[in-house]
Design a protein around this motif. Structure first.
Motif, PDB file in Angstrom:
ATOM      1  N   HIS A  31       1.058  -1.370   0.170  1.00  0.00           N
ATOM      2  CA  HIS A  31      -0.064  -0.513  -0.416  1.00  0.00           C
ATOM      3  C   HIS A  31       0.945   1.167  -0.077  1.00  0.00           C
ATOM      4  CE1 HIS A  31      -3.320   2.493   1.894  1.00  0.00           C
ATOM      5  NE2 HIS A  31      -3.137   2.498   0.743  1.00  0.00           N
ATOM      6  N   CYS A  32       0.916   1.901  -1.148  1.00  0.00           N
ATOM      7  CA  CYS A  32       1.797   3.287  -1.610  1.00  0.00           C
ATOM      8  C   CYS A  32       1.180   4.372  -0.296  1.00  0.00           C
ATOM      9  CB  CYS A  32       1.561   4.215  -2.974  1.00  0.00           C
ATOM     10  SG  CYS A  32       1.894   4.994  -2.999  1.00  0.00           S
ATOM     11  N   ARG A  33       2.320   4.894   0.304  1.00  0.00           N
ATOM     12  CA  ARG A  33       1.672   5.563   1.737  1.00  0.00           C
ATOM     13  C   ARG A  33       2.194   7.068   0.905  1.00  0.00           C
ATOM     14  NH1 ARG A  33       6.084   3.217   5.534  1.00  0.00           N
ATOM     15  NH2 ARG A  33       5.029   1.901   7.011  1.00  0.00           N
ATOM     16  N   SER A  34       2.237   7.173   0.041  1.00  0.00           N
ATOM     17  CA  SER A  34       2.524   8.080  -0.654  1.00  0.00           C
ATOM     18  C   SER A  34       0.678   8.824  -1.589  1.00  0.00           C
ATOM     19  CB  SER A  34       3.982   8.613  -2.189  1.00  0.00           C
ATOM     20  OG  SER A  34       4.714   8.686  -1.500  1.00  0.00           O
ATOM     21  N   CYS A  35       0.194   7.340  -2.321  1.00  0.00           N
ATOM     22  CA  CYS A  35      -0.795   8.333  -3.074  1.00  0.00           C
ATOM     23  C   CYS A  35      -2.280   7.063  -2.823  1.00  0.00           C
ATOM     24  CB  CYS A  35      -0.149   7.933  -4.819  1.00  0.00           C
ATOM     25  SG  CYS A  35      -0.394   6.550  -5.413  1.00  0.00           S
ATOM     26  N   GLY A  36      -1.373   6.182  -2.715  1.00  0.00           N
ATOM     27  CA  GLY A  36      -2.995   5.134  -1.782  1.00  0.00           C
ATOM     28  C   GLY A  36      -2.817   3.963  -2.748  1.00  0.00           C
ATOM     29  N   GLU A  37      -2.685   4.068  -3.709  1.00  0.00           N
ATOM     30  CA  GLU A  37      -2.498   2.969  -4.703  1.00  0.00           C
ATOM     31  C   GLU A  37      -2.405   1.792  -4.199  1.00  0.00           C
ATOM     32  OE1 GLU A  37      -4.069   2.725  -7.599  1.00  0.00           O
ATOM     33  OE2 GLU A  37      -2.679   1.080  -8.293  1.00  0.00           O
ATOM     34  N   PHE A  38      -2.352   0.781  -4.104  1.00  0.00           N
ATOM     35  CA  PHE A  38      -2.966  -1.175  -3.643  1.00  0.00           C
ATOM     36  C   PHE A  38      -2.334  -1.416  -4.817  1.00  0.00           C
ATOM     37  CE2 PHE A  38      -5.674  -0.851   0.013  1.00  0.00           C
ATOM     38  CZ  PHE A  38      -5.105  -0.853   1.247  1.00  0.00           C
ATOM     39  N   TRP A  39      -1.407  -2.501  -5.089  1.00  0.00           N
ATOM     40  CA  TRP A  39      -0.598  -3.202  -6.081  1.00  0.00           C
ATOM     41  C   TRP A  39      -0.448  -4.656  -6.101  1.00  0.00           C
ATOM     42  CZ3 TRP A  39       2.194   0.197  -3.567  1.00  0.00           C
ATOM     43  CH2 TRP A  39       3.983  -0.486  -3.405  1.00  0.00           C
ATOM     44  N   PHE A  40      -0.507  -5.814  -7.141  1.00  0.00           N
ATOM     45  CA  PHE A  40       0.126  -6.748  -7.520  1.00  0.00           C
ATOM     46  C   PHE A  40       0.242  -6.745  -8.484  1.00  0.00           C
ATOM     47  CE2 PHE A  40      -0.319 -11.189  -7.138  1.00  0.00           C
ATOM     48  CZ  PHE A  40       0.298 -11.628  -5.419  1.00  0.00           C
ATOM     49  N   ALA A  44       9.134  -3.426  -6.220  1.00  0.00           N
ATOM     50  CA  ALA A  44       9.763  -2.521  -5.601  1.00  0.00           C
ATOM     51  C   ALA A  44       9.442  -1.179  -5.293  1.00  0.00           C
ATOM     52  CB  ALA A  44      11.268  -2.422  -5.724  1.00  0.00           C
ATOM     53  N   HIS A  45       8.451  -0.476  -6.126  1.00  0.00           N
ATOM     54  CA  HIS A  45       8.203   0.502  -6.015  1.00  0.00           C
ATOM     55  C   HIS A  45       6.589   0.404  -6.593  1.00  0.00           C
ATOM     56  CE1 HIS A  45       8.168   0.766 -10.302  1.00  0.00           C
ATOM     57  NE2 HIS A  45       9.338  -0.089 -10.242  1.00  0.00           N
ATOM     58  N   CYS A  46       5.618   1.816  -5.760  1.00  0.00           N
ATOM     59  CA  CYS A  46       4.460   1.902  -6.064  1.00  0.00           C
ATOM     60  C   CYS A  46       4.349   1.432  -7.593  1.00  0.00           C
ATOM     61  CB  CYS A  46       3.964   2.970  -6.079  1.00  0.00           C
ATOM     62  SG  CYS A  46       2.050   3.603  -6.346  1.00  0.00           S
ATOM     63  N   ARG A  47       2.808   1.292  -8.389  1.00  0.00           N
ATOM     64  CA  ARG A  47       2.991   0.883  -9.827  1.00  0.00           C
ATOM     65  C   ARG A  47       2.254   2.173 -10.163  1.00  0.00           C
ATOM     66  NH1 ARG A  47      -2.045  -3.403 -10.714  1.00  0.00           N
ATOM     67  NH2 ARG A  47      -3.813  -2.317  -9.512  1.00  0.00           N
ATOM     68  N   ARG A  48       1.771   2.975  -9.859  1.00  0.00           N
ATOM     69  CA  ARG A  48       1.263   4.560 -10.308  1.00  0.00           C
ATOM     70  C   ARG A  48       2.324   5.683  -9.847  1.00  0.00           C
ATOM     71  NH1 ARG A  48      -3.778   6.876  -6.963  1.00  0.00           N
ATOM     72  NH2 ARG A  48      -4.632   5.740  -7.509  1.00  0.00           N
ATOM     73  N   CYS A  49       2.715   5.217  -8.732  1.00  0.00           N
ATOM     74  CA  CYS A  49       3.118   6.610  -8.861  1.00  0.00           C
ATOM     75  C   CYS A  49       5.432   6.673  -8.288  1.00  0.00           C
ATOM     76  CB  CYS A  49       3.076   7.790  -7.886  1.00  0.00           C
ATOM     77  SG  CYS A  49       3.277   7.294  -6.050  1.00  0.00           S
ATOM     78  N   LEU A  50       5.001   5.348  -9.155  1.00  0.00           N
ATOM     79  CA  LEU A  50       6.289   4.885  -8.224  1.00  0.00           C
ATOM     80  C   LEU A  50       7.185   5.059  -7.191  1.00  0.00           C
ATOM     81  CD1 LEU A  50       8.449   6.054 -11.930  1.00  0.00           C
ATOM     82  CD2 LEU A  50       7.223   3.595 -11.445  1.00  0.00           C
ATOM     83  N   SER A  51       6.629   5.517  -5.752  1.00  0.00           N
ATOM     84  CA  SER A  51       7.449   5.859  -4.846  1.00  0.00           C
ATOM     85  C   SER A  51       7.612   4.092  -4.269  1.00  0.00           C
ATOM     86  CB  SER A  51       6.150   6.727  -3.342  1.00  0.00           C
ATOM     87  OG  SER A  51       6.736   6.749  -2.669  1.00  0.00           O
ATOM     88  N   GLN A  52       8.638   4.520  -3.166  1.00  0.00           N
ATOM     89  CA  GLN A  52       9.205   3.361  -2.628  1.00  0.00           C
ATOM     90  C   GLN A  52       8.950   3.219  -1.138  1.00  0.00           C
ATOM     91  OE1 GLN A  52      12.689   3.456  -4.167  1.00  0.00           O
ATOM     92  NE2 GLN A  52      12.661   1.880  -5.497  1.00  0.00           N
ATOM     93  N   ASP A  53       8.148   4.627  -0.844  1.00  0.00           N
ATOM     94  CA  ASP A  53       7.687   4.166   0.145  1.00  0.00           C
ATOM     95  C   ASP A  53       6.131   3.647   0.491  1.00  0.00           C
ATOM     96  OD1 ASP A  53       7.701   5.058   2.866  1.00  0.00           O
ATOM     97  OD2 ASP A  53       6.200   7.215   2.782  1.00  0.00           O
ATOM     98  N   PHE A  54       6.230   2.472   0.522  1.00  0.00           N
ATOM     99  CA  PHE A  54       5.352   1.753   0.881  1.00  0.00           C
ATOM    100  C   PHE A  54       4.699   0.688   2.141  1.00  0.00           C
ATOM    101  CE2 PHE A  54       8.044  -1.073  -1.252  1.00  0.00           C
ATOM    102  CZ  PHE A  54       7.766  -2.394  -0.407  1.00  0.00           C
ATOM    103  N   ALA A  55       3.979   0.365   2.872  1.00  0.00           N
ATOM    104  CA  ALA A  55       3.712  -1.012   3.684  1.00  0.00           C
ATOM    105  C   ALA A  55       2.814  -1.636   3.305  1.00  0.00           C
ATOM    106  CB  ALA A  55       2.984  -0.143   5.571  1.00  0.00           C
TER     107      ALA A  55
END
Ligand SMILES: [Zn+2]
Length: 139
Positions: A31-40, A44-55
């Motif tokens: 779950h991306c802490r930058s944009c709120g996206e869940f992904w699967f 290593a990074h958010c598929r929407r905003c490329l942030s590596q800040d996730f939980a």
């Protein structure tokens, strides 16, 4: 009776938390802490905003059947006793889609858009495999 073992998932460094959650019968997604996206699947990074800040967070396990096929032909000897079986793309309520099996109902009862929820099957070797069963909107 079939004595051939099914293949066991081999977690990568990126997917290890997913499989550790499954072992506890929890469906965990990034779950991306930058944009709120869940992904699967895991990356290593958010598929929407490329942030590596996730939980890694537990999700509901609820979703719908986006698409499916019924396997009537055997492609691996360990699955012969389960024919016919259903391989489906599940669209989770949180958004991501994942590939799994629909279990607990005859294959002819499976339809697109039916509501499902995650269940966990013992895959051997300490692995629990997320699968899905049809539910009637009651959980
Ligand atoms: Zn993001």
């Amino acid at each position: 009776m079939n004595s051939i073992a099914k293949p066991v998932p081999r977690p990568s460094a990126e997917s290890l938390p997913y499989w550790e959650g499954a072992r506890e019968k929890k469906l965990l997604l990034q779950h991306c802490r930058s944009c709120g996206e869940f992904w699967f699947p895991p990356s290593a990074h958010c598929r929407r905003c490329l942030s590596q800040d996730f939980a890694w967070e537990e999700v509901s396990g609820h979703g719908r059947i986006y698409s499916f096929v019924v396997y009537h032909r055997n492609y691996h000897p360990a699955f012969e006793d389960e024919l016919p079986y259903v391989v489906a793309i599940i669209e989770l309520d949180e958004g991501p889609r994942l590939l799994s099996n629909i279990v607990g109902v005859p294959s002819q009862d499976v339809r697109c858009d039916l509501p499902v929820r995650a269940v966990f099957e013992d895959g051997g070797h300490g692995m629990m495999i997320p699968k899905f069963e049809i539910c009637n909107g009651q959980w």
